[in-house]
Motif scaffolding. Structure first.
Motif, PDB file in Angstrom:
ATOM      1  N   PRO A   4      79.557  18.589   1.502  1.00 29.69           N
ATOM      2  CA  PRO A   4      78.275  19.041   2.043  1.00 29.69           C
ATOM      3  C   PRO A   4      77.110  18.824   1.079  1.00 29.69           C
ATOM      4  N   ASP A   5      77.441  18.609  -0.196  1.00 29.11           N
ATOM      5  CA  ASP A   5      76.382  18.577  -1.196  1.00 29.11           C
ATOM      6  C   ASP A   5      76.369  17.293  -2.023  1.00 29.11           C
ATOM      7  N   MET A   6      77.145  16.293  -1.621  1.00 31.24           N
ATOM      8  CA  MET A   6      77.190  15.041  -2.391  1.00 31.24           C
ATOM      9  C   MET A   6      76.984  13.879  -1.410  1.00 31.24           C
ATOM     10  N   PRO A   7      75.818  13.249  -1.456  1.00 32.33           N
ATOM     11  CA  PRO A   7      75.593  12.122  -0.552  1.00 32.33           C
ATOM     12  C   PRO A   7      76.737  11.113  -0.678  1.00 32.33           C
ATOM     13  N   SER A   8      77.238  10.636   0.469  1.00 32.55           N
ATOM     14  CA  SER A   8      78.448   9.813   0.464  1.00 32.55           C
ATOM     15  C   SER A   8      78.351   8.714   1.511  1.00 32.55           C
ATOM     16  N   ILE A   9      78.830   7.540   1.139  1.00 38.45           N
ATOM     17  CA  ILE A   9      78.959   6.465   2.121  1.00 38.45           C
ATOM     18  C   ILE A   9      80.348   5.846   1.998  1.00 38.45           C
ATOM     19  N   LEU A  10      80.782   5.266   3.097  1.00 41.29           N
ATOM     20  CA  LEU A  10      82.025   4.491   3.085  1.00 41.29           C
ATOM     21  C   LEU A  10      81.649   3.052   3.382  1.00 41.29           C
ATOM     22  N   LEU A  11      82.070   2.179   2.499  1.00 38.48           N
ATOM     23  CA  LEU A  11      81.700   0.774   2.633  1.00 38.48           C
ATOM     24  C   LEU A  11      82.921  -0.061   2.991  1.00 38.48           C
ATOM     25  N   GLU A  12      82.885  -0.658   4.167  1.00 40.19           N
ATOM     26  CA  GLU A  12      83.894  -1.655   4.521  1.00 40.19           C
ATOM     27  C   GLU A  12      83.355  -2.968   3.985  1.00 40.19           C
ATOM     28  N   LEU A  13      83.980  -3.466   2.927  1.00 40.97           N
ATOM     29  CA  LEU A  13      83.472  -4.680   2.275  1.00 40.97           C
ATOM     30  C   LEU A  13      83.605  -5.891   3.187  1.00 40.97           C
ATOM     31  N   GLY A  14      84.605  -5.864   4.027  1.00 40.64           N
ATOM     32  CA  GLY A  14      84.892  -6.957   4.944  1.00 40.64           C
ATOM     33  C   GLY A  14      86.188  -6.590   5.617  1.00 40.64           C
ATOM     34  N   PHE A  15      86.694  -7.481   6.455  1.00 41.78           N
ATOM     35  CA  PHE A  15      87.903  -7.142   7.194  1.00 41.78           C
ATOM     36  C   PHE A  15      89.059  -8.057   6.818  1.00 41.78           C
ATOM     37  N   LEU A  16      90.163  -7.430   6.435  1.00 43.14           N
ATOM     38  CA  LEU A  16      91.352  -8.206   6.064  1.00 43.14           C
ATOM     39  C   LEU A  16      91.980  -8.899   7.271  1.00 43.14           C
ATOM     40  N   PHE A  34      70.052  11.906   2.385  1.00 42.71           N
ATOM     41  CA  PHE A  34      70.289  11.054   1.211  1.00 42.71           C
ATOM     42  C   PHE A  34      71.358   9.995   1.499  1.00 42.71           C
ATOM     43  N   SER A  35      72.404  10.404   2.222  1.00 48.11           N
ATOM     44  CA  SER A  35      73.474   9.455   2.560  1.00 48.11           C
ATOM     45  C   SER A  35      72.920   8.296   3.386  1.00 48.11           C
ATOM     46  N   ILE A  36      72.083   8.650   4.365  1.00 55.17           N
ATOM     47  CA  ILE A  36      71.506   7.622   5.230  1.00 55.17           C
ATOM     48  C   ILE A  36      70.592   6.711   4.420  1.00 55.17           C
ATOM     49  N   SER A  37      69.838   7.304   3.528  1.00 51.22           N
ATOM     50  CA  SER A  37      68.948   6.510   2.686  1.00 51.22           C
ATOM     51  C   SER A  37      69.748   5.531   1.811  1.00 51.22           C
ATOM     52  N   LEU A  38      70.883   5.998   1.295  1.00 54.33           N
ATOM     53  CA  LEU A  38      71.728   5.108   0.496  1.00 54.33           C
ATOM     54  C   LEU A  38      72.309   3.987   1.373  1.00 54.33           C
ATOM     55  N   GLN A  57      71.048   2.704   4.002  1.00 49.02           N
ATOM     56  CA  GLN A  57      69.978   1.742   4.301  1.00 49.02           C
ATOM     57  C   GLN A  57      69.682   0.857   3.089  1.00 49.02           C
ATOM     58  N   ALA A  58      69.758   1.457   1.907  1.00 49.54           N
ATOM     59  CA  ALA A  58      69.532   0.665   0.692  1.00 49.54           C
ATOM     60  C   ALA A  58      70.618  -0.401   0.545  1.00 49.54           C
ATOM     61  N   VAL A  59      71.854  -0.036   0.876  1.00 44.14           N
ATOM     62  CA  VAL A  59      72.949  -1.004   0.763  1.00 44.14           C
ATOM     63  C   VAL A  59      72.761  -2.132   1.779  1.00 44.14           C
ATOM     64  N   VAL A  60      72.441  -1.778   3.012  1.00 43.93           N
ATOM     65  CA  VAL A  60      72.218  -2.808   4.030  1.00 43.93           C
ATOM     66  C   VAL A  60      71.062  -3.716   3.605  1.00 43.93           C
ATOM     67  N   GLY A  61      69.995  -3.101   3.112  1.00 40.14           N
ATOM     68  CA  GLY A  61      68.825  -3.877   2.674  1.00 40.14           C
ATOM     69  C   GLY A  61      69.177  -4.840   1.548  1.00 40.14           C
ATOM     70  N   SER A  62      70.028  -4.377   0.659  1.00 37.84           N
ATOM     71  CA  SER A  62      70.409  -5.218  -0.473  1.00 37.84           C
ATOM     72  C   SER A  62      71.359  -6.351  -0.050  1.00 37.84           C
ATOM     73  N   PHE A  63      72.199  -6.081   0.951  1.00 33.89           N
ATOM     74  CA  PHE A  63      73.164  -7.090   1.415  1.00 33.89           C
ATOM     75  C   PHE A  63      72.526  -8.153   2.320  1.00 33.89           C
ATOM     76  N   GLU A  64      71.468  -7.752   3.048  1.00 32.25           N
ATOM     77  CA  GLU A  64      70.890  -8.629   4.063  1.00 32.25           C
ATOM     78  C   GLU A  64      70.517  -9.994   3.496  1.00 32.25           C
TER      79      GLU A  64
END
Ligand SMILES: [Zn+2]
Length: 407
Positions: A357-369, A323-327, A329-336
Motif C-alpha cells: 500500500p505504501d511502495m509504488p510498484s510496477i510489473l514489467l513484462e520484458l517480452g514474451f517467451l 506514483f505507480s502510474i507515473s512510473l 508512464q515513465a517506462v512506456v515513454g522511455s521505451f517508445e
C-alpha cells in the motif's frame, strides 16, 4: 508526502496481510552436500496414487496439508533433482506436481490435489541393495471434511511474525537523498515461471539475469541504491517479495517477468500497475498466472481479511497508486521508439506482488517467451543492456519532478 506514522500504520496492516511472508531473511548457511533425488515414478488412479522418489541418502521430510487449493506439501532438505519434470506428470489424485529448491537449505514437493487426498504412507525406505533410499508416498482419496480436518489439526504455524517496525527507518520519500529501488526477479526455485518456446530457457533465469544487469546500472546512478529481492535461484512467495523489498528500505518496486501467451504472434514489452479490475482479458489471465506462483510453491495464503476501513491507509494507497502510474508512464515513454511495445503498453490487473500500500510498484513484462523474436532478444545480452539503460532513464524521468519539488 506520506507521514512516518502513516507508513508505520500501513506497514502494520501490511505485515498482517503478508501473513507468513517474513520467514526468509535468515536462511541458515547452505549445507555443502545436497541430497540427490535421481529418479522418480508415479502411478495410480482417482482413488489411490503412489509416488516414489529415489535418493542417494536418507531424506528427512515433513508433510503438511494446505487448503484453497487443497495441496500436500513435502518439505525436504536441500535436494538436487536429477530427473525431468515430466517424470512426475500429474496423475490420478493430483492435478499439478512441482518440485524444486526453496532456498539454499531446503527443497519442496508440492502436490496439488484434484480431489481431496491424504498420505496413508509417507516413509523413507532403505533400498534392499543398501544403495540409497526411496521416499514412498501413498495418497488415498478422502472426504472433503477429512481433508479439512487434516489441515485444521496441524500445529503448523507461520515460521515468523512480520518484521519489527521501525518507522524512522522507512520513510517513503521519492526525493530523499538516497533513493532505494527494489528489483524483483520474477519466479525462482520451485517456480520456474514460463519456458522459452525454442530455447526452453526458464523465465526465472531470464528475470534473474536481467535483474542483475539492471541492479548494477542503477547502483551506478548518484543517489540511488538498488537492491534485489533475490540474487539466487530460490523461491519467494509474492508477499515475501514485498516484505524483502520493504526490509531493504525500498521506495519503489520493479518486478520483472517474461511470460508466455497462447497467441505466439503477440510480442513486445508491457508495464502493469495494480487494480481491482483488470484492464483487459490478457491482463487478467497474466495476473492469475502470476498469482498462481504461491499455489505451486506450497504457500498458505492468509485468509481474506475484512476490507481495512482506514482512511489513512486509503489515502496512502491512492497516493502510491498515483506514483505507480507515473512510473509506468515513465517506462512506456522511455521505451517508445526504442524497443518493441505491445498495443496499449500500460495495463492493469490484480497482481499480488504489486499490493504494497505504501511502495509504488510496477510489473514489467520484458517480452514474451512464447514469441520467438522476443525470446531471441530476451536471451541477447546486448538487448538486455539496452533495455536496462532505458529503465534507468525511466527512473530518472519518474524522479525528476519529485526531486525538483523537494518531495
Ligand atoms: Zn512471470
Amino acid at each position: 508526502m506520506i507521514g512516518r506514522i502513516v507508513v508505520a500504520a500501513v506497514w502494520l496492516v501490511f505485515g498482517v496481510l503478508a501473513g507468513q511472508g517474513a520467514a526468509l531473511a535468515s536462511s541458515p548457511d547452505a549445507p555443502s552436500d545436497k541430497l540427490l533425488a535421481y529418479a522418480a515414478r508415479i502411478a495410480g488412479d482417482d482413488a489411490r496414487t503412489r509416488i516414489v522418489i529415489d535418493f542417494d541418502q536418507k531424506p528427512d521430510f515433513e508433510v503438511r496439508y494446505i487448503a484453497s487449493p487443497d495441496r500436500i506439501v513435502v518439505d525436504l532438505p536441500a535436494t538436487a533433482f536429477g530427473f525431468a519434470a515430466d517424470t512426475l506428470a500429474p496423475t490420478g489424485l493430483f492435478s499439478d506436481i512441482r518440485f524444486g529448491s526453496m532456498d539454499d537449505a531446503s527443497a519442496r514437493l508440492v502436490l496439488t490435489a484434484a480431489r481431496p487426498a491424504r498420505l496413508v504412507t509417507a516413509e523413507a525406505v532403505e533400498n534392499e541393495d543398501g544403495k540409497g533410499f526411496r521416499l514412498v508416498l501413498d495418497a488415498e482419496l478422502v472426504p472433503q471434511q477429512d481433508f479439512a480436518a487434516l489441515v485444521a489439526a496441524q500445529a503448523w504455524t507461520p515460521a515468523a511474525a512480520p518484521p519489527p517496525i521501525d518507522p524512522a527507518a522507512a520513510p517513503v520519500d521519492p526525493a530523499a537523498s538516497e533513493f532505494v529501488i527494489a528489483i524483483d526477479a520474477g519466479h525462482g526455485g520451485i517456480d520456474a515461471g514460463a519456458t522459452g518456446a525454442t530455447s526452453k530457457t526458464a523465465e526465472k533465469d531470464i528475470t534473474l539475469a536481467f535483474a542483475k544487469v539492471l541492479h548494477d546500472k542503477l547502483a551506478k546512478q548518484p543517489g540511488i541504491r538498488a537492491v534485489l529481492t533475490r540474487d539466487t535461484d530460490r523461491f519467494l512467495s509474492l508477499s515475501e517479495r514485498v516484505v524483502v523489498a520493504r526490509q531493504k528500505g525500498a521506495q519503489l518496486l520493479i518486478s520483472l517477468h517474461a511470460d508466455t501467451l497462447r497467441q505466439g504472434d503477440i510480442r513486445g514489452a508491457t508495464v502493469y500497475t495494480i487494480s481491482d479490475k483488470a484492464s483487459d482479458h490478457m491482463a487478467a489471465q497474466l495476473a492469475e498466472r502470476e498469482n498462481f506462483s504461491d499455489t505451486l510453491g506450497g504457500v498458505e495464503l492468509p485468509a481474506e481479511t475484512a476490507e481495512v476501513n482506514d482512511i489513512l491507509l486509503d489515502l496512502t494507497r491512492r497516493e502510491t497508486q498515483a506514483f505507480s502510474i507515473s512510473l509506468a508512464q515513465a517506462v512506456v515513454g522511455s521505451f517508445e521508439g526504442q524497443i518493441s511495445l505491445i498495443n496499449n503498453p500500460h495495463r492493469h490487473a490484480g497482481f499480488r506482488v504489486l499490493q504494497a500500500p505504501d511502495m509504488p510498484s510496477i510489473l514489467l513484462e520484458l517480452g514474451f517467451l512464447s514469441n520467438k523474436d522476443d525470446e531471441a532478444l530476451l536471451l541477447d545480452p546486448a538487448w538486455r543492456e539496452k533495455v536496462a539503460d532505458l529503465l534507468v532513464e525511466a527512473v530518472r524521468r519518474y524522479r525528476a519532478p519529485l526531486v525538483a519539488n523537494g518531495g
